[in-house]
Each structure stands twice: as structure tokens, then as C-alpha cells.
Design an enzyme around this catalytic site. Structure first.
Site, PDB file in Angstrom:
ATOM      1  N   GLY A 242       0.814  -1.211   0.000  1.00 47.18           N
ATOM      2  CA  GLY A 242       0.000   0.000   0.000  1.00 47.18           C
ATOM      3  C   GLY A 242       0.845   1.258   0.000  1.00 47.18           C
TER       4      GLY A 242
ATOM      5  N   GLY B  86      -0.239   4.470   0.229  1.00 50.10           N
ATOM      6  CA  GLY B  86      -0.932   5.649   0.735  1.00 50.10           C
ATOM      7  C   GLY B  86       0.028   6.475   1.572  1.00 50.10           C
ATOM      8  CG  PHE B  87      -1.201  10.211   3.253  1.00 47.83           C
ATOM      9  CD1 PHE B  87      -0.487  11.262   2.698  1.00 47.83           C
ATOM     10  CD2 PHE B  87      -2.568  10.154   3.047  1.00 47.83           C
ATOM     11  CE1 PHE B  87      -1.126  12.237   1.946  1.00 47.83           C
ATOM     12  CE2 PHE B  87      -3.214  11.127   2.293  1.00 47.83           C
ATOM     13  CZ  PHE B  87      -2.504  12.168   1.747  1.00 47.83           C
ATOM     14  N   GLY B  88       0.786   6.359   4.770  1.00 45.87           N
ATOM     15  CA  GLY B  88       1.616   5.589   5.691  1.00 45.87           C
ATOM     16  C   GLY B  88       2.694   4.779   4.983  1.00 45.87           C
TER      17      GLY B  88
ATOM     18  CB  VAL C 193      -1.629  -8.054  -1.325  1.00 39.61           C
ATOM     19  CG1 VAL C 193      -1.522  -8.996  -0.129  1.00 39.61           C
ATOM     20  CG2 VAL C 193      -0.256  -7.528  -1.727  1.00 39.61           C
TER      21      VAL C 193
ATOM     22  CD  GLU D 275     -13.734  18.487   3.139  1.00 42.99           C
ATOM     23  OE1 GLU D 275     -12.846  19.087   3.759  1.00 42.99           O
ATOM     24  OE2 GLU D 275     -13.620  17.296   2.792  1.00 42.99           O
TER      25      GLU D 275
ATOM     26  CG  ASP E 275      -7.549   4.815   7.330  1.00 42.32           C
ATOM     27  OD1 ASP E 275      -7.488   5.422   8.413  1.00 42.32           O
ATOM     28  OD2 ASP E 275      -7.902   5.358   6.270  1.00 42.32           O
TER      29      ASP E 275
END
Lengths: 436, 436
Positions: free
Chosen positions: A13, A15-17, A81, A173, A302
Site C-alpha cells: 500500500g 498511501g500516506f503511511g 495482494v 465538503e 487505516d
């Protein structure tokens, strides 16, 4: 096990992490393999702007391999995965041979969740991926197009009613921006109806919107949203979702466009490992972010349910995921150096922000709270600052200035994936056997 | 027939020709209805740049109704025309009631053609729509991704071989840009192969590339392409197309990515009216661009086969379509004023341009011919000038400057339409009866 191969870390993954972990490991004497189902890293906080035609997809997404191209010890692979063989320390993949790891970092993220009502998804799309965003954009714009044809008043009203379920930051938003899109951007574009007749209905089961903020900030946001023309229905849970509308409180609300912003669920990483997870599917990790009984497997963002020393849960926001990714990279490097005494993960709250349309926002840094125009500008500057590429920062800033002053939105495209008609994906073509 | 309703003009297709006709009629005392299958006007000359990840979709496409929003006598409808009832002067639509017209302008454009081998389309996508462009972009980028996994040398070579069929301007632009993408943009992004090993093969059945240009300009273009590393195979027709490659001259060339730039066919407008067409399906219109025996029906752009007074065929390029659209608007206005003495349509050649990668181009204005860097800059300035929105001009210029100096391309996104999984299109939902 000691070999002459460098320690191999697999990250699932980008993403940000995951991305932050890869960057933290870039200078270390290790081999890193980054696996993601998609070829791009996504700046999710601005995804709602793609969904509402304000930004183009390429302004908030970047090829993962290009973000990591300068890190020569990192290999990026596009792959899906499907499981973990923890015993043999292998990641299992769709269509490819398993990949062995010495250390594994799970940063697989979350999807929106329908609280057991997955059959609602076709009628109420959520917003997590670029495809979700273009799907929502297509739905919103197509509803206006259909209203231009429609002669039956009730039917037309249903096409011009937009329901957003869930009043967290994404829901607020979306609702605010749709209201502006109708009243401002599209005002002169239709001949058979007045776009100011559009109804935007924000439904929230809880007693107030933006419950992650203090009561006075959420009261301010409620007033700002109402000023934009959004109808807010608090204390209402949706009991039915369909092609023609939603049911709430025993009443049917006709609406052709329903957007889901009510809940998220973690990816199936907990199931892959058969370990304990919280209600949203997040793995209950140890204080050093390892998975219980799997000291070589970390979970971040997450994918993980993280508690700080004072027992508070770390929120599922981008800055938290980045801090966790960086922390895990540091733990792994310390372990390899042999001086392994990890302090427990400590979360530094970078503040909590939400926008309401293009003029108001609320910001809570803990020590100071802001609302209104100043908060909006702060929000804008912070987001442009955190966008990854220099060029994107410029392009997004240019777009926003343009929208702000002209009211026009450039990305109002209804495109349809031709995937249905096109050739079989080359990834699925019969090919010679592949090894890791 | 005289009524108190203003004269109603229906335009089918908002490409260059249809849009120009609508604009020409905007100030006239008429009612105009613009119908298009898509919600956006597309700047087709730059479509290959979306296909090769240089530009974002929203940089070359604009909502039709926003382009026409200031013209209060123009109504824009998103709909698919499926036929014409010429006797009763009605346009027939998918899912909607027919629409009556007093005058009809057919500006329905062209699709790529496979010379009777439509079964090749899944293996060799062409480039006419935004969806085509994102499909090709996905194919190209996915081939590189697959090569990164592949261990078998021959298989990997097939993933790294890109075949472009047809060496007109689109084929040349695609081949040149793919070569640059591999050798420049992606150079540092892969670990398991050298992107400079990529083969780009341009196949042309005729004796030279860019046959619409003079021999010396096409010889120059050939040298420039070869310098970029493109292999050119002239005098070769493709005899077979499949998932794993093409066959030409009895030889099989393994290639996982094949792009089709070899031919176009007009939309079925000639069939709708059952009138004579040329080999490519274009209606053989009269000198005033009306369809023979249908004085109230005009055809422009790629829908029409137009000959000038000297018997030359007007080329299928954007400036020609625009001139025809403007001319038809003038003829209609003159008819309504009653002073109907139309001069025959005269084509003003605005010049012929093609680019080879990001440094070379050829330009033929008739009275002067240019090649090389100067021609490239002229090409760039001309295209930016003709882009419709001011903001897009800025954004495109910014992108090009960025690519030129950094080599990075921002739009490298592999996205997949989720149309397969999403809800039924609202356009197809059961709805109350609709009238025109």
C-alpha cells in the site's frame, strides 16, 4: 536467519503511511518492495474536489514509482495482494508468484462501509479512490443533464435532489461544493430549469455535523452550510437506499443521486493474518505498531487501531498515517542496527480541518480554534503545502484562484470507462510462468 | 410553413464544425438545439498527448453547455441520435422522444476504421475520444508495469514492444511520444529492465510517412523519428492483429501493445438519410454543403465529403470543419433574411502541421515550409492559441514547459472505469414519459 542478501522489507500500500515508510527506509542498507493495486498515490483529502469537478484527477495523484524513483533500493510493483502466509513469511498475490519478506508493513487503507447493507453501494457510491471520484462526478453531472430533458416536474425534482449520507468532513465538503456547483458554476448553463432550485440534503444519524470538532465549531459549520442552501437532517438514519431515493424516519425522499460518506472499514488485513480487529476492521496493534504475535509484521494508517499512552485512539487522518509510517521505518532501522529499544508510538496532533464551500472552514489545533474566511485560507495554504509535486501545487493553486474569481470549474467531464469493450487486460493474458 | 415559433435549427455534434455553426447562429432570431452524445467538446489535435500521459483529460475538453452558456437561444442536450426522419423533419434519439427541426446540421464526426477487420479493435485501440485516450494510456503504462514483473526475456520484450499502425500525423505523434516516454520520462522508474530497451515500431502501408506533406518534409520527419529510436517499416500492411502481436509481410512481430492510427470512417449519417457517400462514409454534399435532395439538411466536418471549385477534396482537419460550420450558419441566416444567394463554400488552407516528439515538427503553409525546432515552437504556439479556455491555455503551456525542462509527465495515471460495477446509468432508469 542470516544471509548475504540485504534485509527485505515488503510494504503493501502506497498511501500516506506506506509511502512515508518507504521514504524512511530509502537510505538504509535494506531492500524494499512496494506493492500497490494502483499505480498512483492519491492525495485523498482533496478527492471530493475531483468528485465535484473542481480538480482534475492528475492534480491529486502521482505515479508511485515516480515518487520513489530516486530511491534505488526501492522496487515498485503493481499488484493485488490477496493474503499473507505468515508462517513462511510470504505475501500472496493475484496472478503472480508469492513474494518473500523479512519484514512486512501493512498499509492497505480503508474502504467506505455500508454497515452490513452492501447492496446499497450501487445506489450510493462512496468516495475513496479516483474511480469513485469520477463515478460521483459522472452521476452528479448526468443528473443535471437528465433534468434538462425531463418534462415531469416530480421526476425533474428527483434529478435535482442530491442526498449526502454522513456529515463528517467528506460529507460536509461534498454537500457544500454541490450546492455551490448548482447555484454558481452551472447557473447559466441550463434552459429548462433554474439550477437554484436544486436541493442538497445532508443526512446525519448523530445529533450534530462534524462530531470530531467542538460543539461551537460544528454549530458554525452548520450555519455556513445552511447559508449555502444545504438542508441538514440530524438524528436521522437512512433505513433504505434505492435508485429513486432514500427512506429516513419512515419517510421517502425522492432523489436520483445519493452519495455515501457515512462510514469506513479497514481492508481485510486482519483477516489475512487472523488477528483481532476493532469494529471497523482495524488490527489492534501493539504500542510499537507490530501485529500481536507477529513481531516482523507492522500495520499503519487505516489498517491499524493505534492507542496512545493515555488510551486515546489515534484518528484515521493523513498526518497520523505519515507519522506511523515514519515511526515504523525508524523501528526497523534500529532493529537492524541492533540497538532495538523502541519508544512507543506517540501521536502529534497536527490539527483538524474541514471546509464548507469555497469561503468558510473550521480549524482546530487544540490550542487555537479558527473559523470563517481566515480558516479557509489557512486550509487552502496547508493543503497546497502538503501536495506532493511542485507542479501540482502550482496547478491546484491556479485552479482554485480561477474557480474563486470566475466560478467556473474546469473538470466537468462525463467520461465512461470503455473497460467493458476493450481488450482483456494485459495483466490477465496467458503468459509464461512468473517467479518473484 | 410559417408559424410564430422562431425557426428551429438542430445541430448534431459539438465538434469543431457543430460548435462553430452554433456560435454563428447565436445572434440570429432562431432557436438552436445542440445535441451531442458526450457532454464535452474535445480538442482532438492534442488527444495523443492525453494518450501518452502528457496532458490531463480536462486540459483538452470543455463542457459543451458551458461553451454555449452565454448564447441564450441555444439549448444543449446530452443525447444519442440514432436516425433521421427526413420526411417529417425529426431527429430520432435513443431513450427520448424525437425532436423536430426546421433546419438540421449534421456534424457527427468520424471514428477510426479497421478496413473491414473490426475484430482487431480490442487488440489495437484507435484514438478519437477521451475514453480512447485513457484506454491507450492505461495500456501503455500497464505494459511497463507488467514488464517489471516478467522474468521470461521474450515475454518481457513483447511487453516492451509498442506497435503503431499508420504513419499519418496521429501515428507519428504517438510513436515519437512513446519513444520519449520510455527513454526520458520513465528512465529511472524501473529496477528490472532498462527502459531504453523499448522498441517502438511504426508500420505504414504506403511508401513514406506523413504522405499528406511534401517528400522532403516527410523525409525530414523520418530522420527525426529514427533519431528518437522509432523503427519505421514502410510498404508493410498489417495482415493480422492479436493479443500477442501483429503479422506483416508473413512475419510475426511479438508486441503486447498495438495502437491503431491507420484509418477513419465517418459516422453513419449517410445511412440515416440513405444518401450517397464516399469510400470513408462521408456524405457527398452539394457546393453549399446541403445534402442532395435535402435542402434543409447540411453536413460539415468529417461527416461531409466537400469539393472546392477546383475539384480538390477539403481535408478532414479542424480548421476546415470550423470554416464549414461558420459557412453553414451564414447560409442559414441569409436564407432567413430572404436574400439567399449563397456563394459556394471556399476552403482557406490554414496550413498543415505535425510534430515528432518534443523538439521537432514540420509545418507546410503552402507558401512556406518549416521544419525542426522553429516549426515545433510554431506548432506549440498555434495549438495553445486555438485552445478554447484561457485557463486551459495557461495550464497546457505550464505542463509543456514543465515536461520540456524536467522530462516528467504528470498524467501517468492508470484508472479503470468502474462503470461495470456501478449503478445503472440514470439516463436509462425507468422514468415518466418524456416529450421533446
Amino acid at each position: 536467519m542470516v544471509t548475504d542478501q540485504p534485509h527485505h522489507i515488503v510494504i503493501v500500500g502506497a498511501g500516506f503511511g506506506g509511502l512515508e515508510a518507504a521514504r524512511g527506509l530509502a537510505s538504509a542498507p535494506v531492500r524494499v518492495t512496494m506493492i500497490d493495486r494502483r499505480n498512483h498515490h492519491l492525495f485523498q483529502p482533496l478527492l471530493y474536489q475531483v468528485a465535484t469537478a473542481s480538480l482534475a484527477t492528475s492534480e491529486i495523484a502521482w505515479p508511485i514509482r515516480s515518487l520513489l524513483s530516486n530511491h534505488r533500493n526501492v522496487t515498485t510493483l503493481l499488484g493485488t495482494v490477496i493474503g499473507i502466509d505468515a508462517q513462511n513469511k510470504k505475501v500472496l498475490l493475484e496472478d503472480e508468484e508469492p513474494i518473500s519478506f523479512d519484514t512486512l508493513i501493512l498499509a492497505t487503507g480503508a474502504r467506505h462501509a455500508y454497515f452490513g447493507r452492501d447492496e446499497w453501494e450501487p445506489y450510493a457510491p462512496g468516495l475513496k479512490t479516483l474511480e469513485d471520484a469520477t463515478t460521483i462526478r459522472r452521476r452528479i453531472l448526468a443528473a443535471f443533464e437528465q433534468a434538462e430533458w425531463e418534462k415531469n416536474e416530480a421526476e425533474r425534482a428527483a434529478y435535482l435532489t442530491f442526498v449526502v449520507v454522513g456529515a463528517g468532513p467528506t460529507g460536509v465538503e461534498l454537500a457544500g461544493t454541490i450546492a455551490e456547483l448548482a447555484r454558481d458554476t452551472l447557473r447559466n448553463d441550463f434552459r429548462n430549469f433554474d439550477t437554484r432550485s436544486v436541493r442538497v440534503v445532508l443526512i446525519e444519524a448523530g445529533p450534530r455535523i462534524l462530531s470530531g470538532f467542538t460543539e461551537d465549531l460544528s454549530a458554525y459549520a452548520e450555519r455556513a452550510l445552511t447559508r449555502l442552501g444545504v438542508e441538514i437532517k440530524l438524528g436521522h438514519a437512512v433505513s433504505q437506499c434505492g435508485e429513486d431515493g432514500v427512506e429516513l424516519g419512515g419517510q421517502f425522499l425522492p432523489a436520483k443521486t445519493i452519495l455515501w460518506a457515512a462510514g469506513v472499514a479497514a481492508s481485510p488485513a486482519a483477516d489475512w493474518l487472523n488477528v483481532r480487529a476493532d469494529r471497523a476492521g482495524r488490527i489492534l496493534v501493539l504500542p510499537d505498531l507490530t501485529v500481536p504475535e507477529h513481531p516482523d509484521i507492522f500495520a499503519v494508517g487505516d489498517t491499524a487501531h493505534v492507542e496512545t499512552a493515555d488510551g486515546k485512539q489515534v484518528p484515521g487522518v493523513a498526518p497520523a498515517a505519515k507519522q506511523e509510517g515514519r515511526y515504523v521505518a525508524d523501528v526497523i532501522k534500529a532493529r537492524l542496527r541492533g540497538d532495538y529499544t523502541p519508544p512507543r508510538f506517540a501521536y502529534k496532533n497536527a490539527g483538524n480541518l474541514a471546509t464548507i464551500g469555497k469561503r468558510a472552514a473550521i480549524v482546530d489545533f487544540g490550542w487555537i480554534k479558527l473559523k470563517g474566511r481566515l480558516a479557509w485560507w489557512l486550509w487552502g495554504v496547508a493543503h497546497i503545502f502538503f501536495l506532493i509535486g511542485l507542479r501540482n501545487r502550482l496547478a491546484v493553486a491556479l485552479n482554485w484562484v480561477w474557480i474563486h474569481f470566475s466560478g467556473h470549474r474546469s473538470a466537468r467531464l462525463i467520461t465512461q470507462g470503455r473497460a467493458r469493450k476493450s481488450a482483456p487486460n494485459p495483466r490477465q493474458s496467458p503468459a509464461a510462468p512468473k517467479a518473484e
